[in-house]
Scaffold this motif. Structure first.
Motif: not given
Length: 235
Positions: A134-139
């Motif tokens: 997964p990527m950039l979930v915080d954003e």
């Protein structure tokens, strides 16, 4: 010509590039990027991940020679960006779902930001599907009301389309087709918008490489899209 401000890996084979360039990019639009002279011959179409009018960011997957060149570029380097091109996602309000798979999550970040800014009382839920890391979930969590992440499965299984007024989606065609069918089968009231990720050569509708079939005849994904109504493409 634009100046690269940032360019770094955010997950396996995925990079985020931020460039300095005055722009009026809308959610769902794309640019044609190139950082070479003659070869590769074609520029690469890359969706707008984010924009603030002075900078524009691109999330891209490293899959071939062109994107490998992009990945090698350091901050301070120049890159040619042509755009923004295409029709983007429409303004919408109410209960909104943004559904993306793989690199198709890219245009959904700006969409979530813009929709919440324009309509603070609207609910914007984001569904992100990944085959790997997964990527950039915080954003996305900062931009949306709720984020649902699916790794290795089918993100379309996670959404109840009857709970939304509008659904916007980008990703593999099979994912978008399944999502549209799920909406129809459920009798959902939601209007569905799909972003077609066809191969493109020119980005301005001249070469017809990105032509896709619709209920109203062949259309160019770059000029008539990439965003189209779901019933047009999959109905």
């Amino acid at each position: 010509m634009a100046k690269i401000l940032e360019n770094h890996l955010v997950a396996d084979d995925f990079c985020l590039m931020k460039v300095e360039a005055d722009n009026d990019a809308k959610m769902g639009q794309f640019y044609m990027l190139r950082a070479w002279d003659k070869f590769p011959v074609l520029s690469r179409p890359i969706s707008v991940f984010d924009s603030d009018g002075k900078t524009v960011s691109f999330l891209y997957k490293v899959v071939g020679q062109g994107t490998e060149i992009f990945q090698s570029l350091q901050p301070g380097a120049d890159i040619t960006i042509d755009g923004p091109h295409g029709s983007g996602f429409p303004d919408a309000q109410g209960k909104i779902a943004l559904v993306g798979g793989g690199v198709g999550i890219a245009p959904l970040y700006l969409a979530a930001k813009r929709l919440k800014q324009a309509h603070p009382d609207s609910t914007v839920d984001v569904y992100l599907g990944f085959s790997g890391q997964p990527m950039l979930v915080d954003e996305y969590e900062q931009a949306a009301d709720k984020v649902t992440v699916n790794v290795g499965g089918f993100v379309t299984d996670d959404i109840d389309p009857t709970g939304y007024d509008v659904i916007m989606t980008c990703g593999p065609e099979i994912m978008m087709r399944v999502l549209y069918k799920k909406c129809v089968d459920a009798g959902a009231r939601a209007k569905v918008y799909v972003s077609m990720e066809n191969r493109m050569a020119c980005g301005i509708g001249a070469c017809l490489v990105c032509t896709c079939k619709t209920r109203s005849g062949n259309k160019r994904a770059c000029k008539d899209g990439p965003v189209m109504e779901g019933w047009e493409v999959f109905g």
